[in-house]
Motif scaffolding. Structure first.
Motif, mmCIF file in Angstrom:
data_model
loop_
_atom_site.group_PDB
_atom_site.id
_atom_site.type_symbol
_atom_site.label_atom_id
_atom_site.label_comp_id
_atom_site.label_asym_id
_atom_site.label_seq_id
_atom_site.Cartn_x
_atom_site.Cartn_y
_atom_site.Cartn_z
ATOM 1 N N ASN A 187 0.817 -1.218 0.000
ATOM 2 C CA ASN A 187 0.000 0.000 0.000
ATOM 3 C C ASN A 187 0.854 1.273 0.000
ATOM 4 O OD1 ASN A 187 0.926 -0.241 2.684
ATOM 5 N ND2 ASN A 187 -0.864 0.867 3.459
ATOM 6 N N ARG A 188 2.166 1.127 -0.285
ATOM 7 C CA ARG A 188 3.051 2.276 -0.388
ATOM 8 C C ARG A 188 3.833 2.146 -1.686
ATOM 9 N NH1 ARG A 188 0.328 3.818 3.220
ATOM 10 N NH2 ARG A 188 0.913 4.529 5.311
ATOM 11 N N TYR A 257 -4.335 13.144 -9.606
ATOM 12 C CA TYR A 257 -3.687 14.175 -8.806
ATOM 13 C C TYR A 257 -3.943 15.487 -9.535
ATOM 14 C CZ TYR A 257 -0.565 15.786 -5.173
ATOM 15 O OH TYR A 257 -0.053 16.389 -4.062
ATOM 16 N N ARG A 274 -3.182 -0.889 -7.574
ATOM 17 C CA ARG A 274 -3.664 -0.837 -6.198
ATOM 18 C C ARG A 274 -3.601 -2.215 -5.549
ATOM 19 N NH1 ARG A 274 -9.807 0.513 -4.111
ATOM 20 N NH2 ARG A 274 -9.402 0.095 -1.923
ATOM 21 N N GLU A 311 -5.125 2.563 4.142
ATOM 22 C CA GLU A 311 -5.008 3.524 3.058
ATOM 23 C C GLU A 311 -4.006 3.025 2.027
ATOM 24 O OE1 GLU A 311 -3.237 7.263 4.077
ATOM 25 O OE2 GLU A 311 -2.001 6.364 5.654
ATOM 26 N N THR A 313 -1.231 4.734 -0.795
ATOM 27 C CA THR A 313 -0.579 5.962 -1.235
ATOM 28 C C THR A 313 0.394 5.663 -2.369
ATOM 29 O OG1 THR A 313 1.232 5.776 0.366
ATOM 30 C CG2 THR A 313 -0.739 6.962 1.067
ATOM 31 N N TYR A 314 0.637 6.662 -3.193
ATOM 32 C CA TYR A 314 1.542 6.524 -4.326
ATOM 33 C C TYR A 314 2.229 7.866 -4.574
ATOM 34 C CZ TYR A 314 -2.645 8.495 -6.442
ATOM 35 O OH TYR A 314 -3.733 9.284 -6.699
ATOM 36 N N GLU A 315 3.523 7.827 -4.759
ATOM 37 C CA GLU A 315 4.260 9.040 -5.097
ATOM 38 C C GLU A 315 3.921 9.462 -6.524
ATOM 39 O OE1 GLU A 315 8.231 8.569 -2.269
ATOM 40 O OE2 GLU A 315 8.338 8.054 -4.407
ATOM 41 N N VAL A 334 2.333 13.224 -3.157
ATOM 42 C CA VAL A 334 1.841 11.861 -2.979
ATOM 43 C C VAL A 334 0.325 11.874 -3.093
ATOM 44 C CG1 VAL A 334 1.688 12.084 -0.464
ATOM 45 C CG2 VAL A 334 1.902 9.818 -1.480
ATOM 46 N N SER A 336 -3.327 9.783 -2.297
ATOM 47 C CA SER A 336 -3.775 8.936 -1.193
ATOM 48 C C SER A 336 -5.238 8.581 -1.343
ATOM 49 C CB SER A 336 -3.548 9.659 0.140
ATOM 50 O OG SER A 336 -4.031 8.893 1.215
ATOM 51 N N ASP A 383 -1.648 14.166 4.766
ATOM 52 C CA ASP A 383 -0.344 13.777 5.308
ATOM 53 C C ASP A 383 0.698 14.710 4.696
ATOM 54 O OD1 ASP A 383 1.872 12.599 6.317
ATOM 55 O OD2 ASP A 383 1.738 10.750 5.154
ATOM 56 N N ASN A 474 -5.997 15.148 -1.785
ATOM 57 C CA ASN A 474 -4.790 15.293 -0.967
ATOM 58 C C ASN A 474 -4.129 16.656 -1.143
ATOM 59 O OD1 ASN A 474 -3.525 13.757 1.049
ATOM 60 N ND2 ASN A 474 -1.735 13.429 -0.241
#
Length: 850
Positions: A187-188, A257, A274, A311, A313-315, A334, A336, A383, A474
């Protein structure tokens, strides 16, 4: 595997005659799972050979259902051997399979996850102790690491039955995914290849995407279950069923984004891998009573969902810039998303049935109550560290109303409560009566009440700042366009209308139906049913929706060789006055301090739009079914159907019509030969209309007004045509058995559109001179041929050789252009969609009877 493919085709051939035990015949309770089998063994080990003696000692004539269809043949019973008090039969098989051609194609791999080569195994055993009816049944198969199952039944006739199983099922959604992130499956997601979050160029992202290795995106379901039925005596039965299902893997998922389409070279739109890592436990337990006049069932159902991650998240590789010249965007680099929350469901139901002494009648009653509970710990709104939003300082502005302090939003103290504390209470009651005053007349009546109540509405309020709302994307939206952070501030933005409250959707359903069936002589039966349904909803466009429907049926057997059935239904859906915007109370416009300035407020939607699930609708549906029996061992079945809907909507869904037919021929001249063919075609057409907003203000929701002008109107007609052809042949030559199956699925979808002007388009530059056109057809054509040969090496050993040839031709205009790369401007995709392919599967299995 298509339904025409017979049991014998490509089967692992667990040659076990698992004839039904007497205990199984006595149990009608809810089972724990019925979906066993695989592509190679679609019946889950069920035996396919026919007993040459037929289904009756009294007559060799083939038997038919009341509707005229031929029954399947009686299964051949394997020779049983003795071991003390027990008799048993079974088999064990080992084999090998390999694939060739374009075997990596996603459509070929979809529910199989084939390896290029793989060992196969199968096992089946049935044991019976005749003197007390105790039995043991076990069957298992291994196709690959993600496709296997085992199931066992243990019981004693008239006393108890225990079932247990475990199985795995893959779902491959991509075989050629290219990820710009490391950590797929977690998830990261962190950027790979040296990409810098928020500061990478398009060329750099393209290079990393092109260089990343192809990977599978699949989700594997592992499911286990246990079921127990215990017969206290001839009338009382207790049962308990439990299943646990786990899903693990990754699948394609949207990851915006901010919307890059409106602002090229700004923000980004991402297709992300995901993670899926969750589990669901389902429980059913109850007590059943069967008496001479009364029947009762008291049952509890529970379901418990848990997700490993809170959760995801992705950069993001691309940065943001504000639309205000000279200003600076400050936003976390990032994206989220919260994952599906843990939740519980409980339901208790009582069912009663009473046989009546007069008119051969039966009365039934049921009542249930339950609730769904979701009390997940809530996440902080954002975050980040420092500040987020738009910094106006470089422009010389003395104030920064669009800049926010992370410390006021990156903590759960910024929430109005720490847990979701959401709940839906449910209740249901129903009763019915069936009477048969004469042999030729049956009367029916039923009433039903059902309710769902939403509890504990959530209000998005930050006690640290006194502001309402949530951080959109985000922080990305508010870092590009001033005022679009998702926050309502009665001081800094008194006319900013944002969603600040969850939407409760209470619903109450009341339904009543009456009907009758009347038999005229021996050849005709007429039926009629009237149903009235009234649904009351809170906070929907129509508070009350009423549906009246009439269904007419006719069954005819005047000719010995022909059975005919016809059904017709007319439905009229209407209701209270349509309120195009019942959601205003969930927005900041309902808060104290909000300033209603129609010059800056954006209308929620156009008032002429109708949502099809609560709008008015008229439907006509018919079905004609004929079964022709030209010979005792032959059947011809034909079906014609149609479903036509008129939604009476100027905007929204306007029509949805479907119609089609199917024709099949079955010939079973002997227990050694079976031949069948079929053809099916259907067509569907969906028509929708809508309007694009040509301005964002003033608050004018009228069609043809200043926001939703006539110039922005558009129409789309979506047409789908499906064809399906197939044939099967099976013959037992003695020591060799042959089975062949062919299937062709051919679908074609077209999307035609027209619009009044370029203002109707999200991209006006793409407008055509004619204001009309169509997208390239969507095509899906898969041709498959399956051949299997079974050689009897000796009375207890057989060798099966099988082959599948599959060819697919798939085209989807949504993926056009991605063959040149998966990065287009600031939009990043995972794969280029389905591909044309020609693949094959070959295998053999050696089977030994125990």
């Amino acid at each position: 595997m298509n339904t025409i493919i017979k049991t014998s085709m490509l089967s692992l051939a667990l040659a076990v005659a698992l004839h039904a035990s007497s205990a199984a015949a006595q149990d009608s309770g809810t089972g724990i799972d019925f979906g066993f089998g695989s592509t190679l063994d679609p019946t889950g080990g069920a035996h396919s050979d026919c007993d040459p003696r037929g289904s009756s000692w009294l007559s060799g004539e083939r038997k038919r259902t009341p509707a005229g269809a031929l029954y399947v043949c009686a299964p051949d019973i394997l020779e049983r051997r003795s071991a003390g008090d027990w008799t048993y039969s079974g088999s064990i098989g080992i084999g090998w399979m390999f694939t060739g051609g374009d075997d990596h194609a996603p459509n070929f791999q979809r529910f199989n996850a084939w390896d290029h080569s793989n060992a196969l195994a199968a096992f089946g055993l049935e044991m019976v102790r005749p003197y007390d009816g105790t039995y043991v049944e076990v069957r298992a198969a291994y196709q690959d690491r993600d496709k296997r199952y085992v199931k066992a039944n243990v019981g004693r006739a008239g006393k108890y039955k225990v079932e247990a199983f475990a199985k795995s099922q893959p779902n491959v959604m991509s075989t050629q995914a290219h990820s710009i992130w490391d950590g797929v499956g977690s998830n990261r997601l962190t950027l790979a290849g040296g990409l810098v979050p928020g500061a990478s160029t398009v060329d750099q992202v393209k290079a990393v995407s092109a260089a990343s290795p192809e990977r599978y995106l699949q989700v594997t379901r592992d499911k286990q279950g246990l079921g127990i039925n215990y017969f206290f005596d001839k009338r009382w039965t207790g049962y308990f069923n439990a299943t646990s299902e786990e899903r693990k893997g990754a699948r394609a998922f949207g990851g915006p984004y901010f919307f890059n389409f409106a602002f090229p070279s700004n923000g980004g739109a991402y297709e992300t891998p995901r993670p899926i890592d969750d589990s669901t436990v389902n429980l059913t337990t109850g007590l059943r009573f069967i008496g001479n006049k009364w029947r009762m069932d008291l049952a509890y159902n529970g379901s418990f969902y848990r997700d490993r991650y809170d959760e995801f998240t992705y950069e993001v590789p691309f940065g943001l810039w504000p639309v205000v010249p000279g200003a600076v965007s400050l936003a976390p680099s990032v994206g989220s998303f919260a994952t599906e929350p843990d939740n519980d469901y409980h339901n208790l139901r009582l069912s009663l049935t009473r046989k009546l002494s007069r008119w051969n009648g039966e009365w039934n009653f049921g009542a249930s109550g339950g609730f769904l509970r979701q009390n997940e710990s809530l996440l902080a709104p954002i975050d980040c560290e420092g500040s987020f939003g738009i910094d106006l300082s470089p422009t010389g502005s003395p104030v920064n109303p669009f800049l926010f302090d992370c410390d006021n939003w990156n903590t759960t103290a910024a929430l109005s409560r720490q847990n979701a504390d959401m709940r839906i209470d449910t209740g249901r009651a129903d009763t019915g009566l069936v009477l048969q005053p004469t042999q030729n007349l049956t009367l029916r009546a039923q009433a039903k009440w059902q309710r769902e109540d939403y509890r504990n509405v959530y209000l998005a309020y930050n006690p640290l700042t006194g502001q309402y709302g949530y951080i959109a994307e985000n922080g990305a939206m508010g870092a590009v366009v001033p005022g679009e952070m998702g926050i309502f501030d009665p001081i800094g933005g008194a006319s900013t209308n944002w969603r600040i409250r969850s939407l409760p959707l209470d619903k109450e359903t009341r339904e009543f139906n009456v009907g009758s069936d009347y038999r005229i002589g021996l050849a005709n039966t007429l039926g009629a049913t009237f149903t009235h349904t009234e649904v009351k909803r809170t906070n929907r466009e129509m508070e009350t929706v009423k549906t009246d429907s009439v269904k007419l049926t006719w069954a005819n057997r005047a000719l010995e060789w022909l059975g005919f059935r016809a059904n017709y239904q007319y439905l009229d859906l209407s209701g209270s006055v349509y309120n195009y915007d019942p959601y205003e109370f969930t927005f900041s416009a309902a808060l104290p301090g909000f300033v209603h300035n129609d010059e800056v407020i954006v209308p929620h939607t156009v008032e002429a739009l109708r949502k099809y699930d609560v709008g008015t609708r008229k439907e006509q549906k018919f079905t004609l079914i004929a079964t022709v029996m030209p010979h005792p061992d032959m059947s011809i079945n034909a079906t014609v159907r149609g479903d036509f809907n008129d939604y009476d909507a100027e905007l929204g869904r306007q029509k949805y019509d479907t119609y089609g037919f199917s024709l099949s021929w079955d010939w079973q001249p002997s227990t050694q030969t079976n031949l069948s063919t079929f053809v099916a075609m259907d067509r569907a057409r969906l028509g929708i209309a809508n309007v694009n907003e040509t301005a964002t203000a003033p608050n004018d929701p009228a069609l043809g007004g200043s926001v939703y002008t006539e110039a922005g109107r558009w129409w789309v007609d979506d047409t789908q045509r499906n064809k399906n052809y197939g044939a099967t042949f099976a013959h037992d030559f003695g020591r060799m058995k042959l089975d062949v199956a062919w299937n062709l699925v051919d679908t074609r979808g077209t999307t035609d559109f027209r619009y009044n002007s370029a203002a109707a388009l999200a991209w006006p530059a793409l407008a055509q001179a004619s204001g009309a056109g169509n997208f390239a057809p969507l095509r899906y054509r898969v041709n498959a041929l399956d051949v299997g040969l079974n050689f009897a090496l000796n009375p207890r050993t057989a060798l099966r050789v099988f082959n599948r040839l599959e060819r697919g031709r798939i085209s989807d205009w949504h993926y056009e252009g991605l063959e040149d790369g998966l990065v287009v401007d600031h939009r990043v995709y995972l794969d280029g969609g389905q591909i044309d392919y020609s693949a094959s599967l070959w295998g053999m299995m050696l089977e030994v009877k125990l």
